[in-house]
Design an enzyme around this catalytic site. Sequence first.
Site, PDB file in Angstrom:
ATOM      1  N   THR A   1      64.397  47.366  50.614  1.00  0.00           N
ATOM      2  CA  THR A   1      63.733  46.900  51.828  1.00  0.00           C
ATOM      3  C   THR A   1      62.858  45.663  51.609  1.00  0.00           C
ATOM      4  OG1 THR A   1      63.832  49.012  52.931  1.00  0.00           O
ATOM      5  CG2 THR A   1      61.972  47.604  53.520  1.00  0.00           C
TER       6      THR A   1
ATOM      7  N   TYR B   1      58.199  49.407  65.902  1.00  0.00           N
ATOM      8  CA  TYR B   1      59.076  48.259  65.652  1.00  0.00           C
ATOM      9  C   TYR B   1      59.446  47.544  66.956  1.00  0.00           C
ATOM     10  CZ  TYR B   1      59.818  48.409  60.667  1.00  0.00           C
ATOM     11  OH  TYR B   1      59.621  48.298  59.314  1.00  0.00           O
TER      12      TYR B   1
ATOM     13  N   HIS C   1      38.784  54.694  33.923  1.00  0.00           N
ATOM     14  CA  HIS C   1      38.843  55.977  33.232  1.00  0.00           C
ATOM     15  C   HIS C   1      38.242  57.086  34.095  1.00  0.00           C
ATOM     16  CE1 HIS C   1      39.004  58.631  29.783  1.00  0.00           C
ATOM     17  NE2 HIS C   1      37.769  59.016  30.066  1.00  0.00           N
TER      18      HIS C   1
ATOM     19  N   SER D   1      65.208  46.161  58.434  1.00  0.00           N
ATOM     20  CA  SER D   1      64.053  45.569  57.745  1.00  0.00           C
ATOM     21  C   SER D   1      64.141  44.041  57.712  1.00  0.00           C
ATOM     22  CB  SER D   1      64.005  46.073  56.308  1.00  0.00           C
ATOM     23  OG  SER D   1      64.055  47.468  56.272  1.00  0.00           O
TER      24      SER D   1
ATOM     25  N   ARG E   1      72.190  54.490  35.967  1.00  0.00           N
ATOM     26  CA  ARG E   1      72.673  53.336  35.204  1.00  0.00           C
ATOM     27  C   ARG E   1      71.899  52.072  35.630  1.00  0.00           C
ATOM     28  NH1 ARG E   1      78.854  51.656  35.218  1.00  0.00           N
ATOM     29  NH2 ARG E   1      78.968  53.896  35.141  1.00  0.00           N
TER      30      ARG E   1
HETATM   31  P1  FAD Z   1      69.436  47.690  57.486  1.00  0.00           P
HETATM   32  O1  FAD Z   1      68.050  48.201  57.383  1.00  0.00           O
HETATM   33  O2  FAD Z   1      70.542  48.611  57.137  1.00  0.00           O
HETATM   34  O3  FAD Z   1      69.619  47.180  58.968  1.00  0.00           O
HETATM   35  C1  FAD Z   1      70.851  46.733  59.463  1.00  0.00           C
HETATM   36  C2  FAD Z   1      70.901  46.981  60.951  1.00  0.00           C
HETATM   37  O4  FAD Z   1      72.014  46.285  61.497  1.00  0.00           O
HETATM   38  C3  FAD Z   1      71.104  48.453  61.308  1.00  0.00           C
HETATM   39  O5  FAD Z   1      70.091  48.866  62.192  1.00  0.00           O
HETATM   40  C4  FAD Z   1      72.485  48.494  61.952  1.00  0.00           C
HETATM   41  O6  FAD Z   1      72.575  49.458  62.996  1.00  0.00           O
HETATM   42  C5  FAD Z   1      72.591  47.082  62.512  1.00  0.00           C
HETATM   43  N1  FAD Z   1      73.973  46.599  62.725  1.00  0.00           N
HETATM   44  C6  FAD Z   1      75.017  46.706  61.849  1.00  0.00           C
HETATM   45  N2  FAD Z   1      76.098  46.072  62.378  1.00  0.00           N
HETATM   46  C7  FAD Z   1      75.710  45.584  63.579  1.00  0.00           C
HETATM   47  C8  FAD Z   1      76.372  44.813  64.592  1.00  0.00           C
HETATM   48  N3  FAD Z   1      77.643  44.410  64.456  1.00  0.00           N
HETATM   49  N4  FAD Z   1      75.685  44.477  65.716  1.00  0.00           N
HETATM   50  C9  FAD Z   1      74.382  44.861  65.869  1.00  0.00           C
HETATM   51  N5  FAD Z   1      73.711  45.576  64.941  1.00  0.00           N
HETATM   52  C10 FAD Z   1      74.371  45.918  63.808  1.00  0.00           C
HETATM   53  N6  FAD Z   1      64.809  50.708  49.767  1.00  0.00           N
HETATM   54  C11 FAD Z   1      63.571  50.638  49.222  1.00  0.00           C
HETATM   55  O7  FAD Z   1      63.045  49.538  49.049  1.00  0.00           O
HETATM   56  N7  FAD Z   1      62.890  51.775  48.866  1.00  0.00           N
HETATM   57  C12 FAD Z   1      63.405  53.006  49.059  1.00  0.00           C
HETATM   58  O8  FAD Z   1      62.773  54.004  48.732  1.00  0.00           O
HETATM   59  C13 FAD Z   1      64.696  53.116  49.643  1.00  0.00           C
HETATM   60  N8  FAD Z   1      65.241  54.309  49.876  1.00  0.00           N
HETATM   61  C14 FAD Z   1      66.470  54.391  50.465  1.00  0.00           C
HETATM   62  C15 FAD Z   1      66.997  55.658  50.703  1.00  0.00           C
HETATM   63  C16 FAD Z   1      68.239  55.775  51.286  1.00  0.00           C
HETATM   64  C17 FAD Z   1      68.787  57.153  51.549  1.00  0.00           C
HETATM   65  C18 FAD Z   1      68.979  54.609  51.633  1.00  0.00           C
HETATM   66  C19 FAD Z   1      70.344  54.721  52.270  1.00  0.00           C
HETATM   67  C20 FAD Z   1      68.461  53.356  51.402  1.00  0.00           C
HETATM   68  C21 FAD Z   1      67.201  53.231  50.810  1.00  0.00           C
HETATM   69  N9  FAD Z   1      66.627  51.987  50.551  1.00  0.00           N
HETATM   70  C22 FAD Z   1      65.382  51.915  49.985  1.00  0.00           C
HETATM   71  C23 FAD Z   1      67.361  50.739  50.843  1.00  0.00           C
HETATM   72  C24 FAD Z   1      66.875  50.113  52.150  1.00  0.00           C
HETATM   73  O9  FAD Z   1      66.950  51.049  53.190  1.00  0.00           O
HETATM   74  C25 FAD Z   1      67.708  48.887  52.474  1.00  0.00           C
HETATM   75  O10 FAD Z   1      67.704  48.021  51.356  1.00  0.00           O
HETATM   76  C26 FAD Z   1      67.179  48.126  53.682  1.00  0.00           C
HETATM   77  O11 FAD Z   1      67.138  48.946  54.816  1.00  0.00           O
HETATM   78  C27 FAD Z   1      68.050  46.898  53.952  1.00  0.00           C
HETATM   79  O12 FAD Z   1      67.631  46.260  55.103  1.00  0.00           O
HETATM   80  P2  FAD Z   1      68.649  45.368  55.935  1.00  0.00           P
HETATM   81  O13 FAD Z   1      67.817  44.691  56.988  1.00  0.00           O
HETATM   82  O14 FAD Z   1      69.459  44.539  55.037  1.00  0.00           O
HETATM   83  O15 FAD Z   1      69.669  46.400  56.607  1.00  0.00           O
END
Ligand code: FAD
Length: 460
Positions: free
Chosen positions: A310, A99, A434, A15, A204
Amino acid sequence: MPNDRHDLIVIGAGSGGVAAARRAAAHGAKVLIAEADRVGGTCVIRGCVPKKLMMYAAEFARTLHEADGFGWSEVGGRFEMHRWADAKAAEIARLEGVYRKLLADSGVALVAGRAMLNGGGGVRIGDRLCHAPRVLVATGGAPAFDAFAGLDTAMTSNEVLELRRVPPTLLVIGGGYVACEFASILAGLGARVTLAFRDTLPLRGFDADLRRRLAQALERRGVVLAGGVAMRALQRDEHGFELQRTDGSVLRAAAALNATGRRPNTAGMGLESLGVRLDARGAVEVDADSRSSVPGLWAIGDVTHRVNLTPVAIAEGRAFADTEFGRRPTRVDHRTVASAVFTDPPLATVGLTEDDAVARGPVDVYESEFRPMKTAFAGGAERTYMKLVVDGLDERVLGVHMIGADAPEIVQSLAVALTCGATKRDFDRTIAVHPTAAEEFVLMREPVRRHGHAARESAV
Ligand code: FAD
């Protein structure tokens, strides 16, 4: 031989990484993004999206039941999880394609492979060495296994979302939102679920009134709450799983889900050897502009362990790109982030809990609790609960909390009011829509509790 010099290298196409890469490219930067797995990251591939699709599947159990109360006959049927799983896989593949197209249309170069930092703006992806004056780490997080022994034998949220049949009995280990969501969803799909957690109530950090009501709602749904006891070990044998707790008790089930939390993806990337400061749980330490301790290196999203959601990762990614490439310095305000828990009923919240607000000064609390029209008509017992936490001095609304049907949709809209600094008087002069449940938020007249006023009056 590609020219491997870029203005920005983003590591991780989840994301946050995708949002940052596209925004930087829109500002004219030459951007490369590396992804080790599927494009879309946790949210799209193994988080928010497939979870919500599973929640929709579970919701039909209630809808079909309620339909009878509305005069429909012969509704019912059997849930065939493999059919859901196939349809879900197709939808996730479609979204991954969306995407990929968004990145391509933005002019961002996507490279498949695990990225390693090489120092001096160098990033190695497979046998390719790329360079950029700015590198953004957006590698997210992954399930943690270190709370106690044996957790690695259980499913994580990754595997639960790949299930093709509902386990007859399921132990969900953890008390956070992911644990509660899967406990509720799998119970809705027909599993006999036990939710094991250390605290006395699940969730929590959320408002205590929501936590209490969620516990009751989960129990009404048939989830056995096994809280208040720490856990020692998980063991797997041919019959299933056995969870040993510190009071000597044992919980058993055919399947187990480890939902004890997540760890930032920082291991094995070369961060430590570059001198990038990590906190105790391995998250990249950053300042308010997402700068790490090493010049030229920024980090956003779950890998920084600020608010792991996200929309926050997206906002941090865009703020970084606007600041560094758009000459528009932007910071993310992490104080008023709304969030939802997709249980049945769902809950949602924005701003301060009652306890946190009371710790800061005088507070007035307004509440409403009722049986929603649809549930009451169908003969259901479920109730909706809403709470406004209001500053006792200037009447500013500090917190909005709700558990009940449509809570996430309603609280999302009210989050705008909170971000704008709305007062209770603004809520009062808003005309209701309402008949809705949401109208109760603008019809609360008298506080049910007033905190801290006596102390203030005696001090005056
Ligand atoms: P990510 O989306 O985790 O993306 C990181 C990417 O980096 C991954 O594709 C990974 O493969 C890649 N990567 C890692 N290391 C390397 C490397 N060395 N080289 C190349 N690529 C690499 N959030 C909400 O807002 N609402 C929700 O309802 C919600 N539900 C969730 C349900 C579950 C089961 C989980 C696990 C999470 C949920 N979240 C939710 C949280 C949300 O998914 C994360 O906060 C969000 O995806 C974070 O985005 P990010 O870009 O930081 O990381």
